[in-house]
Design an enzyme around this catalytic site. Structure first.
Site, PDB file in Angstrom:
ATOM      1  N   ASN A  51       0.924  -1.359   0.133  1.00 37.13           N
ATOM      2  CA  ASN A  51       0.149   0.120   0.086  1.00 37.13           C
ATOM      3  C   ASN A  51       0.919   1.257  -0.110  1.00 37.13           C
ATOM      4  OD1 ASN A  51      -3.044  -0.475   0.308  1.00 37.13           O
ATOM      5  ND2 ASN A  51      -2.144  -1.916   1.483  1.00 37.13           N
ATOM      6  N   HIS A  67      -8.480  -1.528   6.140  1.00 44.56           N
ATOM      7  CA  HIS A  67      -8.463  -2.708   6.746  1.00 44.56           C
ATOM      8  C   HIS A  67      -9.214  -3.598   5.594  1.00 44.56           C
ATOM      9  CE1 HIS A  67      -9.451  -5.622   9.876  1.00 44.56           C
ATOM     10  NE2 HIS A  67     -10.638  -5.653   9.182  1.00 44.56           N
TER      11      HIS A  67
HETATM   12  C1  GRF Z   1      -3.413  -4.622   3.955  1.00 46.01           C
HETATM   13  O1  GRF Z   1      -4.234  -5.653   3.579  1.00 46.01           O
HETATM   14  C2  GRF Z   1      -4.227  -3.857   4.829  1.00 46.01           C
HETATM   15  O2  GRF Z   1      -5.520  -3.796   4.737  1.00 46.01           O
HETATM   16  C3  GRF Z   1      -3.912  -4.308   6.273  1.00 46.01           C
HETATM   17  O3  GRF Z   1      -2.641  -4.862   6.249  1.00 46.01           O
HETATM   18  C4  GRF Z   1      -2.167  -5.171   4.942  1.00 46.01           C
HETATM   19  C5  GRF Z   1      -0.963  -4.464   4.589  1.00 46.01           C
HETATM   20  O4  GRF Z   1      -0.425  -4.753   3.415  1.00 46.01           O
HETATM   21  N1  GRF Z   1      -3.914  -3.469   7.250  1.00 46.01           N
HETATM   22  P1  GRF Z   1       0.896  -4.238   2.644  1.00 46.01           P
HETATM   23  O5  GRF Z   1       1.975  -4.224   3.512  1.00 46.01           O
HETATM   24  O6  GRF Z   1       0.487  -2.825   2.442  1.00 46.01           O
HETATM   25  O7  GRF Z   1       1.199  -5.030   1.455  1.00 46.01           O
END
Ligand code: GRF
Length: 201
Positions: free
Chosen positions: A13, A109
């Site tokens: 992300n 989330h």
């Molecule tokens: C995501 O699926 C988010 O919704 C959750 O943790 C995960 C993080 O993934 N809170 P990344 O580290 O961004 O790949």
């Protein structure tokens, strides 16, 4: 607008926010700092590669969770952060920190809250047998995944899904939605009243 990203893990992300906002000169969002509680988080590496300050804060060096959060707060202020973006940050921020940053902390989330809060949202949704799950972006309050909801998108669950295939499909939506919502916030289009969040488009 300067944002600070808190991440504990792989940081896909974070990468989406770097690519779609930080690197786009036409968008007024700069990642001022990335902070992690995990020295080995790949998120820190992604930040370094993008030339963004990457800070590891070692929780074991602080006598309490509140003091650990205070250090995070100090770093965020040093970098003049205006919005705190949680992107796979695995620690719960304590009430004093949340009060200081009220409605200025966002979390993403991997489920449609209030269903399946907590750490294993994808697994829990799969085990429950729901046909639709999704992504929620919300402001952070003193509870776990309970704050005012900003945006949600659905993701279908298929009969042959594993936790991995479902999470991969959820990630695709996360990478689109998080940058969009942060941009709307930076444009001053998001307002909060109690639990109700309004977006002016
Ligand atoms: C995501 O699926 C988010 O919704 C959750 O943790 C995960 C993080 O993934 N809170 P990344 O580290 O961004 O790949």
């Amino acid at each position: 607008m300067k944002i600070g990203v808190l991440a504990s893990g792989s940081g896909t992300n974070l990468q989406a926010i770097i690519d779609k906002l930080h690197r786009d000169e036409n968008v007024n969002v700069q990642i001022a700092v990335v902070i992690s509680d995990n020295e080995h988080a790949y998120a820190l590496e992604r930040a370094r590669k993008a030339g963004i300050p990457a800070v590891f804060i070692d929780m074991s060096k602080y006598p309490s969770r509140e003091e650990f959060d205070e250090e995070i707060d100090k770093v965020l202020r040093e970098y003049e952060v205006e919005l705190v973006v949680l992107a796979g940050y695995m620690k719960v921020l304590q009430p004093p920190f949340v009060r200081k940053w009220r409605n200025r902390i966002m979390n993403i989330h991997p489920a449609l809250l209030p269903s399946f809060p907590g750490t294993h949202a994808v697994r829990d949704a799969l085990r429950y047998g729901v046909k639709i799950t999704g992504v929620t972006i919300h402001f952070v309050d003193e509870g776990v995944d309970t704050g005012p909801i900003i945006a949600q998108v659905p993701v279908p669950v298929y009969d042959d899904d594993t936790e991995e295939t479902l999470h991969n499909r959820i990630h695709v939506e996360e990478h689109k939605l998080y940058p969009e919502v942060i941009k709307l916030y930076a444009e001053g289009r998001i307002s909060v009243r109690g639990r109700k969040v309004r977006i002016r488009r």
